[in-house]
Design an enzyme around this catalytic site. Structure first.
Site, PDB file in Angstrom:
ATOM      1  N   ARG A 106       0.782  -1.374   0.069  1.00 24.09           N
ATOM      2  CA  ARG A 106      -0.041  -0.096  -0.144  1.00 24.09           C
ATOM      3  C   ARG A 106       0.983   1.249   0.020  1.00 24.09           C
ATOM      4  O   ARG A 106       1.806   1.343   1.058  1.00 24.09           O
ATOM      5  CB  ARG A 106      -1.043   0.114   1.283  1.00 24.09           C
ATOM      6  CG  ARG A 106      -1.758   1.229   1.494  1.00 24.09           C
ATOM      7  CD  ARG A 106      -2.650   1.413   2.452  1.00 24.09           C
ATOM      8  NE  ARG A 106      -3.875   0.633   1.876  1.00 24.09           N
ATOM      9  CZ  ARG A 106      -5.131   0.709   2.493  1.00 24.09           C
ATOM     10  NH1 ARG A 106      -5.172   1.494   3.667  1.00 24.09           N
ATOM     11  NH2 ARG A 106      -6.102   0.140   2.198  1.00 24.09           N
ATOM     12  N   HIS A 133      -7.589   0.605  -6.371  1.00 27.70           N
ATOM     13  CA  HIS A 133      -7.577  -0.124  -5.298  1.00 27.70           C
ATOM     14  C   HIS A 133      -8.251  -1.314  -5.723  1.00 27.70           C
ATOM     15  O   HIS A 133      -9.430  -1.633  -5.337  1.00 27.70           O
ATOM     16  CB  HIS A 133      -8.303   0.554  -4.230  1.00 27.70           C
ATOM     17  CG  HIS A 133      -8.240  -0.120  -2.983  1.00 27.70           C
ATOM     18  ND1 HIS A 133      -7.555  -1.108  -2.413  1.00 27.70           N
ATOM     19  CD2 HIS A 133      -9.036   0.478  -1.708  1.00 27.70           C
ATOM     20  CE1 HIS A 133      -7.629  -1.345  -1.108  1.00 27.70           C
ATOM     21  NE2 HIS A 133      -8.551  -0.460  -0.620  1.00 27.70           N
ATOM     22  N   GLN A 136      -9.884  -3.846  -3.301  1.00 31.10           N
ATOM     23  CA  GLN A 136     -11.420  -3.561  -3.127  1.00 31.10           C
ATOM     24  C   GLN A 136     -12.354  -3.947  -4.112  1.00 31.10           C
ATOM     25  O   GLN A 136     -13.687  -4.248  -3.449  1.00 31.10           O
ATOM     26  CB  GLN A 136     -11.188  -1.995  -2.749  1.00 31.10           C
ATOM     27  CG  GLN A 136     -12.495  -1.158  -2.290  1.00 31.10           C
ATOM     28  CD  GLN A 136     -13.094  -2.066  -0.747  1.00 31.10           C
ATOM     29  OE1 GLN A 136     -11.962  -1.679   0.209  1.00 31.10           O
ATOM     30  NE2 GLN A 136     -14.064  -2.373  -0.590  1.00 31.10           N
ATOM     31  N   ASP A 228     -17.359   7.031  -1.300  1.00 30.25           N
ATOM     32  CA  ASP A 228     -16.153   6.890  -0.630  1.00 30.25           C
ATOM     33  C   ASP A 228     -15.985   8.195  -0.096  1.00 30.25           C
ATOM     34  O   ASP A 228     -16.531   9.402  -0.031  1.00 30.25           O
ATOM     35  CB  ASP A 228     -14.991   6.300  -1.413  1.00 30.25           C
ATOM     36  CG  ASP A 228     -13.610   6.185  -0.873  1.00 30.25           C
ATOM     37  OD1 ASP A 228     -13.735   6.132   0.355  1.00 30.25           O
ATOM     38  OD2 ASP A 228     -12.604   6.205  -1.648  1.00 30.25           O
ATOM     39  N   CYS A 268     -16.329   1.848   0.787  1.00 30.75           N
ATOM     40  CA  CYS A 268     -15.059   0.837   0.894  1.00 30.75           C
ATOM     41  C   CYS A 268     -14.726   0.966   2.584  1.00 30.75           C
ATOM     42  O   CYS A 268     -13.910   0.028   2.969  1.00 30.75           O
ATOM     43  CB  CYS A 268     -14.030   1.122   0.160  1.00 30.75           C
ATOM     44  SG  CYS A 268     -13.521   3.007   0.423  1.00 30.75           S
ATOM     45  N   ARG A 296     -13.213  -8.754   1.797  1.00 30.99           N
ATOM     46  CA  ARG A 296     -12.092  -8.525   1.447  1.00 30.99           C
ATOM     47  C   ARG A 296     -11.089  -9.618   1.630  1.00 30.99           C
ATOM     48  O   ARG A 296     -10.207 -10.016   0.928  1.00 30.99           O
ATOM     49  CB  ARG A 296     -11.503  -7.291   2.291  1.00 30.99           C
ATOM     50  CG  ARG A 296     -12.039  -5.977   2.067  1.00 30.99           C
ATOM     51  CD  ARG A 296     -11.696  -5.294   0.587  1.00 30.99           C
ATOM     52  NE  ARG A 296     -10.136  -5.335   0.639  1.00 30.99           N
ATOM     53  CZ  ARG A 296      -9.395  -4.194   0.872  1.00 30.99           C
ATOM     54  NH1 ARG A 296      -9.826  -3.375   1.568  1.00 30.99           N
ATOM     55  NH2 ARG A 296      -8.045  -4.223   0.900  1.00 30.99           N
TER      56      ARG A 296
HETATM   57  N1   CP Z   1     -11.163  -0.292   2.470  1.00 31.39           N
HETATM   58  C1   CP Z   1      -9.963  -0.388   2.908  1.00 31.39           C
HETATM   59  O1   CP Z   1      -9.075  -0.602   2.143  1.00 31.39           O
HETATM   60  O2   CP Z   1      -9.950  -0.178   4.245  1.00 31.39           O
HETATM   61  P1   CP Z   1      -8.359   0.191   5.057  1.00 31.39           P
HETATM   62  O3   CP Z   1      -7.845   1.469   4.441  1.00 31.39           O
HETATM   63  O4   CP Z   1      -8.874   0.157   6.259  1.00 31.39           O
HETATM   64  O5   CP Z   1      -7.352  -1.006   4.436  1.00 31.39           O
HETATM   65  N1  NVA Z   2      -9.998   6.587  -1.335  1.00 27.67           N
HETATM   66  C1  NVA Z   2      -9.668   6.176   0.046  1.00 27.67           C
HETATM   67  C2  NVA Z   2     -10.015   4.682   0.120  1.00 27.67           C
HETATM   68  C3  NVA Z   2      -9.556   4.270   1.325  1.00 27.67           C
HETATM   69  C4  NVA Z   2      -9.780   2.826   1.465  1.00 27.67           C
HETATM   70  C5  NVA Z   2      -8.209   6.595   0.192  1.00 27.67           C
HETATM   71  O1  NVA Z   2      -7.196   6.298  -0.693  1.00 27.67           O
HETATM   72  O2  NVA Z   2      -7.897   7.127   1.173  1.00 27.67           O
END
Ligand code: CP
Ligand code: NVA
Length: 327
Positions: A106, A133, A136, A228, A268, A296
């Site tokens: 990530r 993502h 997701q 989101d 998400c 997930r």
């Molecule tokens: N939806 C998601 O990726 O959650 P986190 O940021 O908690 O991993």
């Molecule tokens: N769009 C959000 C998703 C988090 C899971 C971010 O990137 O922060």
């Protein structure tokens, strides 16, 4: 893969064929229904998890997921690796490929996961970048499939920021033949290149892809309403400014009522309640956000199985399940 691709990595939904995506969704469903059948599939294998941004769901589901498959996880926090600063992406890849069997990352820049995939001989999984993502999206469509019994022809409306989650949702919707609508404020649309790719793929699958600045039009008659946060990780400094711009895109009971009476709500998570979604929507019986979060786990177990074990995981029964998918 069951389709055309033989991918080492899981970087973007775009890298796969519609039948690959169908296969991975089907495997996720199979894993969810029969977890014990896969309890030693990745015995002794280790997944390194590199996090340069915070996480609840991604961290926990990959950690628990690899353990449920018989393997181990290794959490590497932002301060430990400091990718590209303390050590080059190349050197990190060349070290880890000798120590672990897969890497989940990530990070901010999508180029980092792409570089890692080129340099490392082991599977690389995108656990969220500023661009996309994809893990997701797999959980999202698994949840929609469970709720609606099919995916093709559904109207899926994403309302809010044209961000990483919206992009992957659109890519995956194009792969499964859905009608994806993305409604954003002017200036926050998804990039034209991503939309063009989705439209081209949707022509092959019977889906469509529509971008608009009108949240009412997007929500109207939808099977799924999705939103989101308005300011993603890394954009926190813009949060106050965005609150005003995005307010007309809040998913509240009035907007949700524009969707079909049996429409479901997805997010998400994490959610900023009172901003992009009101409590009465996210807490309503038609909100499946926690089922979506659980998925997930199952969909990522399928991804790890496919990347780290390949054909071995194709147990009897999978083909029959796949035929039921009507994706
Ligand atoms: N939806 C998601 O990726 O959650 P986190 O940021 O908690 O991993
Ligand atoms: N769009 C959000 C998703 C988090 C899971 C971010 O990137 O922060």
């Amino acid at each position: 893969m069951n389709g055309n691709a033989n991918r080492k990595d899981f970087l973007s939904i775009r890298d796969f064929s519609p039948s690959d995506i169908q296969y991975l969704l089907t495997l996720g469903r199979q894993v969810k229904a029969h977890p014990s059948a896969y309890g030693s599939a990745l015995r002794g294998e280790t997944l390194a998890m590199i996090f340069e941004k915070p996480s609840l769901r991604t961290r926990v589901t990959f950690d628990v997921g690899i353990q449920q498959l018989g393997g181990f996880s290794l959490y590497l926090s932002p301060v430990e690796i400091n990718l590209g600063k303390r050590e080059s992406v190349y050197d990190v890849a060349k070290n880890l490929e000798r120590m672990v069997q897969g890497i989940m990352i990530r990070t901010y820049s999508h180029e980092i996961v792409e570089q890692m995939a080129v340099y490392a001989s082991i599977p690389i999984i995108n656990g969220l970048t500023d661009y996309s993502h994809p893990c997701q999206a797999m959980a999202d469509y698994l949840t929609i499939w469970e709720a609606k019994q099919h995916l093709d022809g559904l109207k899926i409306a994403f309302i809010g920021d044209g961000n990483n989650v919206a992009r992957s949702l659109m890519f995956a919707g194009a792969q499964v033949g859905a009608h994806v609508w993305v409604a954003t404020p002017p200036g926050y649309e998804l990039d034209a290149h991503s939309v063009a790719w989705a439209r081209k793929r949707a022509v092959e699958t019977g889906g469509t892809c529509t971008v608009t600045n009108d949240p009412d039009e997007a929500a109207s008659g939808a099977d799924v309403i999705y939103t989101d946060v308005w300011a993603s990780m890394g954009k926190e400094a813009e949060a106050e400014k965005r609150k005003h711009i995005f307010l007309p895109y809040q998913v509240d009971a009035t907007l949700f009522r524009r969707a079909k009476p049996d429409a479901i709500f997805l997010h998400c998570l994490p959610a900023h309640r009172g901003d992009e979604v009101t409590d009465d929507v996210i807490d309503s019986p038609r909100s499946l956000v926690f089922q979506q979060a659980e998925n997930r786990l199952h969909s990522q177990k399928a991804i790890m199985l496919e990347l780290m074990k390949g054909e071995f995981v194709k147990l009897p029964g999978l083909v029959e399940l796949q035929e039921l998918a009507h994706i």
